[in-house]
Design an enzyme around this catalytic site. Sequence first.
Site, PDB file in Angstrom:
ATOM      1  N   PHE A 128     -41.704 -18.220 -37.370  1.00 37.17           N
ATOM      2  CA  PHE A 128     -42.633 -19.359 -37.378  1.00 37.17           C
ATOM      3  C   PHE A 128     -43.656 -19.100 -36.273  1.00 37.17           C
ATOM      4  O   PHE A 128     -43.284 -18.898 -35.128  1.00 37.17           O
ATOM      5  CB  PHE A 128     -41.899 -20.670 -37.053  1.00 37.17           C
ATOM      6  CG  PHE A 128     -42.819 -21.857 -36.899  1.00 37.17           C
ATOM      7  CD1 PHE A 128     -42.896 -22.816 -37.898  1.00 37.17           C
ATOM      8  CD2 PHE A 128     -43.612 -22.026 -35.757  1.00 37.17           C
ATOM      9  CE1 PHE A 128     -43.745 -23.913 -37.753  1.00 37.17           C
ATOM     10  CE2 PHE A 128     -44.468 -23.109 -35.624  1.00 37.17           C
ATOM     11  CZ  PHE A 128     -44.527 -24.055 -36.625  1.00 37.17           C
ATOM     12  N   GLU A 129     -44.917 -19.116 -36.664  1.00 43.66           N
ATOM     13  CA  GLU A 129     -45.977 -19.022 -35.655  1.00 43.66           C
ATOM     14  C   GLU A 129     -47.176 -19.786 -36.172  1.00 43.66           C
ATOM     15  O   GLU A 129     -47.519 -19.640 -37.354  1.00 43.66           O
ATOM     16  CB  GLU A 129     -46.440 -17.560 -35.458  1.00 43.66           C
ATOM     17  CG  GLU A 129     -45.561 -16.697 -34.596  1.00 43.66           C
ATOM     18  CD  GLU A 129     -46.097 -15.276 -34.428  1.00 43.66           C
ATOM     19  OE1 GLU A 129     -46.843 -14.788 -35.299  1.00 43.66           O
ATOM     20  OE2 GLU A 129     -45.753 -14.651 -33.426  1.00 43.66           O
ATOM     21  N   ILE A 130     -47.772 -20.582 -35.318  1.00 43.91           N
ATOM     22  CA  ILE A 130     -49.104 -21.120 -35.616  1.00 43.91           C
ATOM     23  C   ILE A 130     -49.957 -20.636 -34.453  1.00 43.91           C
ATOM     24  O   ILE A 130     -49.680 -20.988 -33.302  1.00 43.91           O
ATOM     25  CB  ILE A 130     -49.118 -22.654 -35.712  1.00 43.91           C
ATOM     26  CG1 ILE A 130     -48.195 -23.111 -36.844  1.00 43.91           C
ATOM     27  CG2 ILE A 130     -50.554 -23.168 -35.936  1.00 43.91           C
ATOM     28  CD1 ILE A 130     -48.079 -24.620 -36.985  1.00 43.91           C
ATOM     29  N   HIS A 164     -45.012 -10.259 -29.267  1.00 44.04           N
ATOM     30  CA  HIS A 164     -45.952 -11.397 -29.269  1.00 44.04           C
ATOM     31  C   HIS A 164     -45.692 -12.327 -28.078  1.00 44.04           C
ATOM     32  O   HIS A 164     -46.624 -12.807 -27.431  1.00 44.04           O
ATOM     33  CB  HIS A 164     -45.794 -12.215 -30.556  1.00 44.04           C
ATOM     34  CG  HIS A 164     -46.497 -11.632 -31.737  1.00 44.04           C
ATOM     35  ND1 HIS A 164     -46.621 -12.300 -32.932  1.00 44.04           N
ATOM     36  CD2 HIS A 164     -47.127 -10.445 -31.914  1.00 44.04           C
ATOM     37  CE1 HIS A 164     -47.291 -11.542 -33.789  1.00 44.04           C
ATOM     38  NE2 HIS A 164     -47.608 -10.414 -33.197  1.00 44.04           N
TER      39      HIS A 164
END
Length: 388
Positions: free
Chosen positions: A282-284, A319
């Site tokens: 999950f990444e925004i 990241h």
Amino acid sequence: MALKSVTSLSRGARPALLLVTLALLWLSLRNFDPESFRALLVPHPKLYSTQCENVQAPNQNHFGPVDTAPARRANATFVILARNSDLAGTVNSIKEIEDRFNRRYQYPYVFLNDEPFDEKFKSRISILTDAKVEFGVIPRDHWNQPEWIDEGVAKSWREWMVAGDIIYGGSVSYRNMCRFNSGFFFRHPLMEKYRWYWRIEPDVHFHCDINFDPFVFMEEHKKVYGFTITMFEYEATIMSLWDNVREFANMYPEYIAPDNSLEFISDDGGETYNLCHFWSNFEIADLDFWRAPAYQAFFEFLDYKGGFYYERWGDAPVHSIAAALFANRSQLHFFDEIGYEHPPYTHCPKRGNNWAKGRCTCDPEENFDDFPGSCLSRWERFINGTLS
Ligand code: GDP
Ligand code: MN
């Protein structure tokens, strides 16, 4: 009764009563609001919400009502890396994000694969949404093991990891995937036109209504990286990563943000990595953060070192370390209100009334945030300034 009492009034009192009535009428017309008047004529949404799935109760939060068209949109897309064999799980994930969020917001989707998506995949995905859907193939040199990797050395380390029962230890394709997600997805031609992305995987769950636009939130609050789950990494997959990060930071001190989050990812002022990372399935986040010189230099440096293949560096620690070092802490954001599950772990909203407001299907008592493997309490202490 009332009428009778009016007619029984003396002649002199009648004009006075008429004047009072007119004055009252004038006062109420002055405050007349046509919207609230119309609202009296239509049934309350709750009265028919059981018959019509699309009708939302006026579930308001500070981001505005859910049943109005979004006031503004961000230049954003979902991005999903998948194989043709991931179809069933991908259908489930898209159906849930559509129901819980995107049928109101209509953000586009970009699907990426190292092989062409087949017609069945494309048609079964495309019927799930009214939003734009694009399917792309990843260029070979963005996916395959580069030629500067010594395959003999890489193979012996894979065998060592298999012997040690390290998850995905023997897989080259998993390593390709981690390297692609670390350094290439934001450069794919289909992604070039976008500024923001939300990463989704097959077989994940969105447990709550998302009654606001996380992309607009990111933009308005000058965020670069948003997460829902943070945890410890398997040390055996990143044995030399931190040494390389330190070497990079010494070579390029200008890339380290003044108010960075080193304290979150290191317990000893940067000597060692404490293994905390944001779970990147999950990444925004802001694509321009990865496209900027700091991250470009960082990825190229790590890629040249070869640890994506000799070890099994994941895109999550890569990241996360970059977000922690090259961004200021105010630019990282924990989305409590987004109930999210990537089996076996779930983040279920707990703050304020987020759980009820989101009509969540998850059990707040089975929340990974409270498990010993979670780094969320450390994150919260870090953000509150109470980390000793
Ligand atoms: P995990 O979440 O770390 O257990 O790994 P996954 O198996 O879920 O893989 C992460 C993401 O990469 C998912 O979106 C997968 O669909 C995708 N993925 C993994 N391996 C491949 C591959 O070989 N080809 C393609 N096209 N996608 C892959
Ligand atoms: Mn996964």
